[in-house]
Design a protein around this motif. Structure first.
Motif, mmCIF file in Angstrom:
data_model
loop_
_atom_site.group_PDB
_atom_site.id
_atom_site.type_symbol
_atom_site.label_atom_id
_atom_site.label_comp_id
_atom_site.label_asym_id
_atom_site.label_seq_id
_atom_site.Cartn_x
_atom_site.Cartn_y
_atom_site.Cartn_z
ATOM 1 N N VAL A 59 1.128 -6.800 -0.779
ATOM 2 C CA VAL A 59 -0.110 -7.091 -1.492
ATOM 3 C C VAL A 59 -1.247 -6.400 -0.754
ATOM 4 N N PRO A 60 -2.413 -6.186 -1.423
ATOM 5 C CA PRO A 60 -3.493 -5.428 -0.776
ATOM 6 C C PRO A 60 -3.892 -5.954 0.603
ATOM 7 N N ASN A 110 -5.667 -14.761 -1.462
ATOM 8 C CA ASN A 110 -4.672 -13.772 -1.055
ATOM 9 C C ASN A 110 -5.152 -12.337 -1.231
ATOM 10 N N ALA A 111 -6.142 -12.106 -2.084
ATOM 11 C CA ALA A 111 -6.497 -10.738 -2.448
ATOM 12 C C ALA A 111 -7.360 -10.049 -1.410
ATOM 13 N N THR A 112 -8.205 -10.783 -0.704
ATOM 14 C CA THR A 112 -9.147 -10.171 0.227
ATOM 15 C C THR A 112 -9.140 -10.941 1.542
ATOM 16 N N VAL A 113 -9.683 -10.302 2.557
ATOM 17 C CA VAL A 113 -9.841 -10.971 3.847
ATOM 18 C C VAL A 113 -11.273 -10.771 4.330
ATOM 19 N N SER A 114 -11.794 -11.785 4.985
ATOM 20 C CA SER A 114 -13.114 -11.694 5.603
ATOM 21 C C SER A 114 -13.098 -12.582 6.835
ATOM 22 N N ALA A 151 -6.133 13.702 29.205
ATOM 23 C CA ALA A 151 -6.622 12.995 28.018
ATOM 24 C C ALA A 151 -5.481 12.953 27.015
ATOM 25 N N GLN A 152 -5.304 11.812 26.388
ATOM 26 C CA GLN A 152 -4.269 11.686 25.364
ATOM 27 C C GLN A 152 -4.786 10.798 24.247
ATOM 28 N N THR A 153 -4.393 11.140 23.040
ATOM 29 C CA THR A 153 -4.837 10.361 21.894
ATOM 30 C C THR A 153 -3.668 10.151 20.937
ATOM 31 N N PHE A 154 -3.690 9.018 20.276
ATOM 32 C CA PHE A 154 -2.647 8.668 19.324
ATOM 33 C C PHE A 154 -3.312 8.187 18.047
ATOM 34 N N TRP A 155 -2.792 8.644 16.908
ATOM 35 C CA TRP A 155 -3.299 8.190 15.609
ATOM 36 C C TRP A 155 -2.113 7.930 14.702
ATOM 37 N N GLN A 156 -2.200 6.833 13.930
ATOM 38 C CA GLN A 156 -1.187 6.585 12.926
ATOM 39 C C GLN A 156 -1.828 6.160 11.616
ATOM 40 N N ASP A 157 -1.126 6.421 10.569
ATOM 41 C CA ASP A 157 -1.581 6.166 9.206
ATOM 42 C C ASP A 157 -1.536 4.664 8.904
ATOM 43 N N GLU A 158 -2.075 4.297 7.730
ATOM 44 C CA GLU A 158 -2.044 2.907 7.293
ATOM 45 C C GLU A 158 -0.598 2.454 7.058
ATOM 46 N N PHE A 159 -0.382 1.149 7.080
ATOM 47 C CA PHE A 159 0.962 0.605 6.918
ATOM 48 C C PHE A 159 0.859 -0.821 6.395
ATOM 49 N N TYR A 160 1.983 -1.365 5.949
ATOM 50 C CA TYR A 160 2.043 -2.749 5.484
ATOM 51 C C TYR A 160 2.651 -3.636 6.570
ATOM 52 N N SER A 161 2.076 -4.807 6.746
ATOM 53 C CA SER A 161 2.590 -5.746 7.746
ATOM 54 C C SER A 161 3.560 -6.761 7.151
ATOM 55 N N ARG A 162 3.698 -6.799 5.805
ATOM 56 C CA ARG A 162 4.670 -7.677 5.156
ATOM 57 C C ARG A 162 5.310 -6.937 3.998
ATOM 58 N N LEU A 163 6.535 -7.334 3.660
ATOM 59 C CA LEU A 163 7.255 -6.656 2.595
ATOM 60 C C LEU A 163 6.662 -6.916 1.221
ATOM 61 N N TYR A 164 5.849 -7.957 1.073
ATOM 62 C CA TYR A 164 5.251 -8.233 -0.235
ATOM 63 C C TYR A 164 4.283 -7.131 -0.654
#
Length: 829
Positions: free
Chosen positions: A757-758, A292-296, A742-755
């Motif tokens: 976890v990293p 659960n801690a890392t992804v590869s 030309a148009q560009t969009f950027w968004q910050d990091e976010f969580y995909s689940r309410l838990y």
């Protein structure tokens, strides 16, 4: 000219101690007209230097179910005219997020606005954003359909409870199609793009008589898949292709001088190898399948014991049946050496080809009668939708996994004995919806006007989810079960929702510049469901009775919601037009029925509410060449619906409280003839604000302890996002002009689940698009060259955890890769 929509409702609001964001931006809000005055003067001076003055388009919206201009409407709205949709290449739902502050569309899977979306897992759960077509609320919305032949798109941000009603805690998206005109005209657009893409769209407008006007429109999409399948000998080499079309008929009737009607019909069909999620992110773990801690880029360790059928409590039974797999077969070859797994996000290794089939029919009729100072409107609508989706359950190629050949059961039927380990999942659903809205709207010359109406909706559906695994086939064979019982079946043959409401919204001009808005709505929702979950494991229990395997549940909710707001339109020397507004509102989304229903200690989950405070200002400067809009908002989220997946695959929904706050800045400028610049900035801060212990995290190594959600950030809620676009248009001859964009969009990091976890945290991402358009001044020919996602970013826009039965791998949702192509349009005038 009235439009229909169906949304959410506002009422009172408590106070919240939210946010550094809010305290700072409140000051900015009221300083906007003054802070931009210097810029406005500079723009005006530049504008006056040109012989042809530039002026921003006046966009009309129907957010109050009456036609008003965008800049005069005291609601946070992102609205796009036909020209803006073309210029910004807004072709489908996913493109909306690049143009609307604080909006995310997770790979055409669902809308999230200001951190508000749909976190519940239930056949009776409602969406948070109300999707409408020509004002008709669509419960099972057609998010897969592309936008074409539209007059405009409006996205109202925040609860819209009074006029639009239920299920709009996030807001309202209303697509308004083009109406017939009184001249013959037609157009055809053909696009050729990468991945063998071919897209067409067009329309034909036919004035049948002075009183009856007809318009037909269509759209087709066909292309190869974006994702390469590297698994050998499986019969398909790519996934995520498209093959879809839509046709539309629009007819207007002038019955008399005072009465008119609008008949609308739209049919959509898709038969694609679309995959809702592609790829596997996993760090192999012998206990859980994936750590659960890392992804590869590994696959689950198929020897895992926690949640496994083959290696858990059923291992002795399966061994006695001759069912056995070799060790870690996802990650190793027959000789035990390491197997290469795709690390490229545009490659997968699957042995079951996904498929996605949809048919969708929407018919509506709007009737308007003008009594002079009042207009009566009736909107009747019918929506029918059916879908089938098939996918690889383990998202993997399990070739040569079995020691002894076994017969596999897949959605197409039983196979010949093979050593391949292959899984699949399917979901099928059908729904039918009837809705009726009746309303009166006043258009008096005096200070008081109102809209009042009633709304009724009947929604009936059925849904079936099935999971195919070789272990289940083996056990069912030993028990002598027929094939239809040799898998995990989640059957819901009856889903019913009945909703009705009475609503009114009134507008009182306290003075020439100050208007009070008050709204109130009463809603009743009734829901019923009949469901069951069975598998070959059910038949191992001697008490199991398949004839009494269905459970039922029901829930009923009623609610008053509404809003109160003030809008002030001062006459300022520094602006052409200024509006200040503030609104207290309450939004409501109906409760639902938990899977298991009558067998559960908690058969239903409660509605969710949002108490919202929103203040904003809209400003136009320098002879309509500069526009600056700012909104600040604070939400108290009361009873956020939260869904979790337990280790055995069961789901459970609960409610929890949260705070949300943020600000949105929208700027649009024409600093010189032919140059157009737009800039959106969004800030968002969200947090669950109470101790609440929800279901154990299926991905957590401890696995059995409830998780406290207090302090967690809401899903799909990046703290910052920015959208910037620049377009320059100029003549290249007496009859041709060219536009560079030309148009560009950027968004910050976010969580995909309410838990939170990293491994739930997704990195910030961006997308940049460029285009060059050549058009003749007689509006006959238009040619465009375009590139989307020019930097070819493989950014993740969402992620979930797969069932413990297949090792808890992460399923990412990626942005589309770089695509490029040409479009040609011919107008028959």
């Amino acid at each position: 000219m009235l439009k229909l929509n169906n949304t959410h409702e506002p009422q009172t609001i408590g106070t919240t101690q939210k946010s550094h964001i809010t305290r700072k931006t409140l000051g900015v809000l009221f300083a906007i007209p003054f802070a931009t005055s210097a810029v406005a003067r500079a723009v005006e001076e530049q504008t006056q230097a040109h012989k042809v003055p530039t002026e921003l388009e006046i966009i009309e919206v129907t957010a109050q179910k009456r036609v008003t201009s965008l800049q005069e409407t005291p609601i946070a709205i992102s609205a796009f005219s036909r020209a803006m949709l073309d210029d910004q290449d807004i072709e489908d739902a996913q493109d909306i997020q690049y143009a609307v502050p604080n909006a995310m569309v997770s790979n055409n899977a669902g809308y999230n606005v200001r951190g508000v979306g749909d976190n519940a897992i239930s056949a009776t759960a409602d969406p948070g954003l109300g999707v409408h077509i020509n004002g008709v609320y669509v419960t099972a919305n057609t998010i897969q359909n592309e936008f074409y032949d539209l007059e405009s798109i409006e996205l109202l941000r925040g609860p819209q409870g009074t006029l639009f009603g239920r299920n709009t805690t996030a807001g309202v998206l209303n697509s308004i199609t083009r109406k017939p005109t009184d001249v013959f005209e037609a157009a055809l657009t053909t696009e050729i793009a990468s991945f063998n893409g071919l897209r067409t769209k067009g329309y034909v407008n036919i004035p049948l008589s002075d009183a009856v006007l007809q318009r037909f429109a269509f759209n087709t999409v066909k292309r190869d898949g974006y994702t390469e399948n590297v698994a050998p000998n499986v019969g398909f080499d790519s996934i995520d292709g498209r093959d879809q079309f839509s046709i539309r008929s629009s007819t207007t009737f002038d019955f008399s001088e005072n009465a008119n009607g609008f008949l609308f019909a739209q049919y959509f069909k898709e038969n694609s190898d679309r995959a809702p999620r592609t790829g596997v992110l996993c760090t192999s773990d012998p206990l859980l399948g994936c750590d659960n801690a890392t992804v590869s880029s590994q696959y689950p360790n198929s020897d895992f014991t926690d949640g496994s059928l083959a290696n858990g409590a059923l291992a002795p039974t399966l061994a006695a049946l001759g069912f056995a797999t070799r060790s870690d077969f996802y990650n190793t070859k027959l000789d035990g050496s390491a197997r290469v797994n795709p690390s490229d996000p545009r490659k997968v290794r699957q042995d079951y080809q996904p498929r996605f089939d949809v048919e969708d029919l929407l018919i509506s009729f709007e009737f308007n009668y003008d009594f002079g100072e009042h207009v009566f409107t009736s909107v009747t609508a019918y929506h029918d939708r059916s879908s089938q989706a098939f996918a690889d359950f383990d998202n993997a190629d399990g070739a040569d996994a079995l020691f002894i050949p076994q017969s596999l059961l897949l959605p197409e039927g039983r196979t010949e004995p093979t050593t391949r380990y292959s899984t699949a999942r399917s979901s099928e659903s059908e729904s039918e919806q009837w809705s009726q809205e009746l309303r009166f709207a006043s258009f008096k010359d005096g200070p008081f006007n109102y809209t009042a109406g009633v709304f009724y909706l009947q929604y009936d559906a059925e849904s079936y989810g099935k999971f195919y695994q070789p272990e289940m086939t083996a056990i069912a064979g030993a028990l002598g079960l027929p094939d239809e019982l040799a898998l995990f079946n989640f059957d819901t043959p009856d889903i019913a929702t009945t909703s009705w409401a009475i609503f009114t919204e009134a507008y009182y001009d306290i003075s020439e510049d100050l208007t009070l808005t008050m709204g109130l709505r009463y809603t009743e929702d009734d829901k019923e469901v009949v469901t069951r979950a069975i598998s070959p494991l059910s038949f191992l229990d001697p008490r199991f009775d398949i004839n009494n395997s269905y459970v039922d549940g029901e829930g009923a909710w009623e609610e008053f919601t509404g809003k109160i707001g003030l809008s002030y339109s001062p006459n300022l020397d520094m602006t052409d037009e200024t509006l200040f507004f503030g609104t207290l509102s309450r939004g409501y989304k109906g409760g639902g029925i938990n899977p298991g229903a009558s067998d559960s200690a908690f058969p239903t989950f409660d509605p969710e509410y949002i108490n919202a405070l929103e203040v904003g200002t809209k400003n136009t400067f320098a002879k309509r060449s500069l526009q600056a809009n700012v909104t600040v908002f604070m939400y108290q989220y009361d009873g956020l619906q939260v869904g979790g997946i337990l280790g055995d695959g069961a789901t459970f929904n609960t409610n929890v409280d949260a705070d949300v706050a943020g600000a949105e800045f929208e700027f649009l400028a024409l600093p010189m003839d032919g140059l157009r610049i737009n800039l959106n900035l969004a800030l968002l801060d969200s947090e669950i604000n109470e101790d609440f212990f929800t279901s154990p995290d299926i991905a957590d190594p401890s696995g059995s302890d409830p998780v406290n959600l207090n302090g967690k950030t809401l899903t799909f809620s990046p703290e910052k996002s920015v959208q910037f676009g620049i377009q320059y248009t100029h003549e290249i001859s007496s009859n041709w002009e060219i536009a560079y964009r030309a148009q560009t969009f950027w968004q910050d990091e976010f969580y995909s689940r309410l838990y939170n976890v990293p491994s739930d945290k997704q990195e910030g991402w961006q997308q940049t698009d460029v285009s060059v358009t050549l058009r003749d001044m007689d509006d006959v020919w238009e040619f465009e060259v375009f590139v989307k996602n020019a930097s070819d970013e493989a950014s993740i826009t969402g992620s979930s955890v797969a069932n413990s039965l297949v090792g808890r791998y992460r399923t990412p949702l990626y942005l589309d890769p770089r695509t490029y192509g040409v479009r040609a349009t011919y107008h028959f005038n």
